[in-house]
Structures are given as structure tokens and as C-alpha cells.
Design an enzyme around this catalytic site. Structure first.
Site, PDB file in Angstrom:
ATOM      1  N   TRP A 123       0.815  -1.220   0.000  1.00 53.75           N
ATOM      2  CA  TRP A 123       0.000   0.000   0.000  1.00 53.75           C
ATOM      3  C   TRP A 123       0.843   1.262   0.000  1.00 53.75           C
ATOM      4  CZ3 TRP A 123      -4.218  -0.901  -2.091  1.00 53.75           C
ATOM      5  CH2 TRP A 123      -4.941  -2.074  -1.840  1.00 53.75           C
ATOM      6  N   ASP A 215      -1.197   6.410   6.872  1.00 56.05           N
ATOM      7  CA  ASP A 215      -2.322   5.533   6.539  1.00 56.05           C
ATOM      8  C   ASP A 215      -2.489   4.546   7.691  1.00 56.05           C
ATOM      9  OD1 ASP A 215      -4.032   3.570   5.601  1.00 56.05           O
ATOM     10  OD2 ASP A 215      -2.919   3.178   3.753  1.00 56.05           O
ATOM     11  N   LYS A 240     -12.414  -1.982   8.051  1.00 58.76           N
ATOM     12  CA  LYS A 240     -11.626  -2.936   8.827  1.00 58.76           C
ATOM     13  C   LYS A 240     -12.189  -3.089  10.241  1.00 58.76           C
ATOM     14  CE  LYS A 240      -8.680  -2.716   5.362  1.00 58.76           C
ATOM     15  NZ  LYS A 240      -8.502  -3.794   4.369  1.00 58.76           N
TER      16      LYS A 240
END
Length: 414
Positions: A123, A215, A240
Site C-alpha cells: 500500500w 495511513d 476494517k
């Protein structure tokens, strides 16, 4: 709760499990929200009923994380991937508009600034690639900003974290921001919680005055965020630990809320991606993701009533330690491979491989499915096995997975 749900243990990486009690409350609200006779997915986002929902969601997040008044909380769409671009646009605009410092050469305000990226997995790599692509695409002959990869663990296959001496931050005044991903969902790599442990993010090495962006998608609200006042932007996809997919939380320092239409802005910012536009409109510049925000409000309320983030940290720590201990025993038997360095292991996304290659993996997954252990297949880009231990994954579910791992290891090592 249905018997089938009780017998199913969901380790999906996202969308992830949600607390059963929250889903049960939401069932009723889908038909009749707050006694209105209108379902939560049907109410006006401008109405007083939803105004209370978004207010409660924001207040709950602010309280749980102890977010200072210097920061705004935004509810937006597009997932973490959209933030790859939003961060670049908003932070370059801020860098261009902030007053010139008398302690640095004026030329630095004219030359393209750096964008400092710490790359520790899939990511953060994607985020850095998007930053480079975006600035090159808009002005290929004179890039608006220059990518600086501060540290990169790709040579290890993204299985470790940088050492302090590996970091190469741009000098003070030269970078528009520093960016890192706190937890790499795919690779199973996470920065330690504190600042003293091996592999910890080196806050003290980030030059003073350089905005810090992180992030936190895969670990958001799984434990307190240390040094939260040190961050200028934190974002997290909510699928999540908070809600269904479709919602992204952005926490941004108010100082960074700059006018997208200011002529000094080096790159045009679409209004929907402007942090200032979202903040000024109370996250209602356009129709927000109503249902995910509603679920978020329920989840943060439940977290507050059940020990807060300190309590959640203790539970999540126990889950991860127990699972890693079982996997270590599998390593000793030659059945399990744990490639991520111990100090870098994620306690949200545990990744491993089993002996026997594809056939061994198929046997493991088939046996897991038969026992109601779902969504354990690793990401398609790296394969293997992955168990995501988000907040709603119970210790009982983890115990069931551990029992199966022990059984599988015993069978495979005969």
C-alpha cells in the site's frame, strides 16, 4: 444470532466482521430509524436525525483517540486509495500557500518540493507510485513535486521495517510532507506501538515543520495512537474495524485546510477531494455514505462502553500473541513459514505460508472451510495464508483457528 453465524469465524481482511450486537441493532434501523418510520438508508442526510448520527460518530472517534481540537475529523468516500491523491493535492497546496520562512532560502518556495515516502509494503508502494504519477502527469516537463523514497524494504520482500540509519528524510524545508503506512494489510508488517521498540517509526528524525501523514486503515481504533498530536493527516478506510466499505475517516490538522481555489495552488484540487471543502461543509459537500457512518456511530459507542481503546488493545494483543505462538510451533515442525521479522509482525493481519506449496495451501484452506474458518486465503498478489484479527474477531474465533492450526501441523508433520 443465527446458528450459522455463531459457527462461522470470519478472518477476512476487509470488508471485515462487525460486532453482532451492532448488526442486530442496525437490522431494525433499516426499517425504522429512531421511530421515524423511515429506514436509516432512506433518511435525508440533511435531516436532524442523521445530523445527530454524524455528530455522535465524530464525537466518539475524537474521544476514543483523544484527538486535539487542533484537528478536524472528516467523513469521506473513495477508500484509502483516493487518499493517495488527496494527500498529494492538499499537502502540495498547503506547502505552496504557507508563508515563506525567513530561515530558509526563498528559492525553496519556487523549486519543486520533495514528497518523502517510506515504502514498507504494497500500500505504501501504491501511494508513492500515485504521487509520482500525478505530479508527472500534470506537468511532465517540470514536475510539480519530486518523489523521495526515504526508506524502502522491497529488497527483503517487505518482510521487515527500516532501521533508523536507513531513513533519508529530505532536509528541513524541502519536503511538502512525509508519508508512511502504519500497518501493511497485505504483507503483514506493522510499526510497533511506541517509540522505543526496534523498528519504531522515527518521529524525532522527521524535520521540524514537515507535515506527517499516515495511513492507519488496517489498525484504526484497534489501540490508542501514540503521539497523535504529532500527525498532520491520518486516514483510514473504515471497512476494517468500523463499518461496511464505502467510508474513509480523515483526521487533519486545521492549519492544513487551505483554499483549493487559491491561485498559488500548484495543482487544481477537485472540490470533493479538498480537505477544507469537506471540513467547511461538515463532511456534507455531497451526500455522505449514510449507512457506514451510522454503523460507525454504533461501533464507537460500543467501544466506549466496553473498555475503550486500552481495553481493545489488551484483547487484540492477546489474540495476536496466541496465534503467533501457535504458528511458531508449526515453524518448529517444518509445516509453517513465518517470513516477517518478529519486530515487524502485524497484530492485525497475520500472514504465513504452509509447507507443500500450492497443494499444502489448498489442504489447509479446505480443512479450515470445513470448520467454519472463513476468508483465510492470502492476498492474490503474494498468496499464502492470512488471518485478520480485527476488533470484531473474538478470542473464541482465534482459539478455534489455533486449534485447527495445531491439528493441521500434527497431521502434516507425521
Amino acid at each position: 444470532m443465527s446458528d450459522l453465524r455463531a459457527q462461522t469465524h470470519n478472518f477476512g481482511a476487509g470488508p471485515s466482521p462487525l460486532p453482532t450486537s451492532v448488526l442486530q441493532e442496525a437490522q431494525g434501523a433499516l426499517l425504522d430509524f429512531a421511530g421515524t418510520g423511515v429506514g436509516i438508508c432512506e433518511v435525508s442526510h440533511r435531516g436532524k436525525e442523521f445530523a445527530k448520527v454524524i455528530k455522535d460518530a465524530e464525537a466518539g472517534i475524537r474521544s476514543l483517540l483523544a484527538i486535539p481540537a487542533t484537528h478536524s475529523i472528516l467523513f469521506t468516500q473513495g477508500g484509502g486509495t483516493t487518499q493517495f491523491a488527496s494527500v498529494v493535492l492538499n499537502l502540495l497546496a498547503y506547502h505552496a500557500q504557507k508563508p515563506k520562512s525567513t530561515t530558509r532560502p526563498t528559492s525553496l518556495n519556487v523549486s519543486p518540493p520533495k514528497m518523502d515516502y517510506v515504502v514498507t509494503g504494497t500500500w505504501s508502494k501504491k501511494a508513492s507510485t500515485e504521487a509520482h504519477r500525478l505530479t508527472e502527469l500534470l506537468n511532465p516537463h517540470n514536475p510539480t513535486a519530486l518523489l523521495n523514497v526515504v526508506a524502502n524494504t522491497k529488497p527483503s520482500g517487505y518482510t521487515n521495517l527500516p532501521r533508523r540509519e536507513d531513513y533519508n528524510f529530505s532536509p528541513k524545508g524541502e519536503a511538502a510532507f512525509v508519508y508512511y503506512c502504519e500497518n501493511e494489510t497485505i504483507n503483514g508488517v506493522q510499526f510497533p506501538e511506541g517509540t522505543e521498540e526496534e523498528g519504531s517509526f522515527p518521529f524525532d528524525l522527521v524535520p521540524e515543520g514537515t507535515p506527517l501523514v499516515a495511513d492507519f486503515s488496517s489498525s484504526f481504533l484497534s489501540r490508542p495512537i501514540a503521539n497523535i498530536d504529532r500527525y498532520d493527516v491520518i486516514y483510514a478506510g473504515a471497512q476494517k474495524n468500523l463499518s461496511p466499505s464505502g467510508l474513509t475517516i480523515v483526521i487533519v490538522r486545521n492549519e492544513l485546510l487551505v483554499d483549493a481555489n487559491d491561485p498559488r495552488t500548484p495543482i487544481p484540487i477537485p472540490e470533493i477531494l479538498s480537505y477544507k471543502t469537506l471540513a467547511d461543509s461538515g463532511s456534507m459537500y455531497n451526500t455522505p455514505p449514510v449507512f457506514p457512518i451510522y454503523i460507525t456511530a454504533l461501533v464507537v459507542k460500543l467501544l466506549g462502553e466496553t473498555g475503550g481503546l486500552e481495553g481493545k488493545r489488551e484483547v487484540n494483543d492477546r489474540k495476536a500473541k496466541a496465534l503467533y505462538e501457535a504458528l511458531e510451533k508449526g515453524v518448529e515442525k517444518g509445516v509453517v513459514e513465518l517470513n516477517v521479522a518478529k519486530e515487524a509482525r502485524s497484530w492485525m493481519n497475520v500472514v504465513w505460508k504452509v509447507a507443500g506449496g500450492d497443494e499444502g495451501e489448498k489442504r489447509f484452506l479446505a480443512g479450515a472451510e470445513a470448520k467454519g474458518l472463513r476468508q483465510l486465503k492470502g492476498h492474490r498478489s503474494i498468496g499464502g495464508i492470512r488471518a485478520s484479527l480485527y476488533n470484531a474477531v473474538t478470542e473464541y474465533s482465534v482459539a478455534q483457528l489455533i486449534d485447527y492450526i495445531n491439528e493441521f501441523v500434527a497431521q502434516e508433520s507425521k
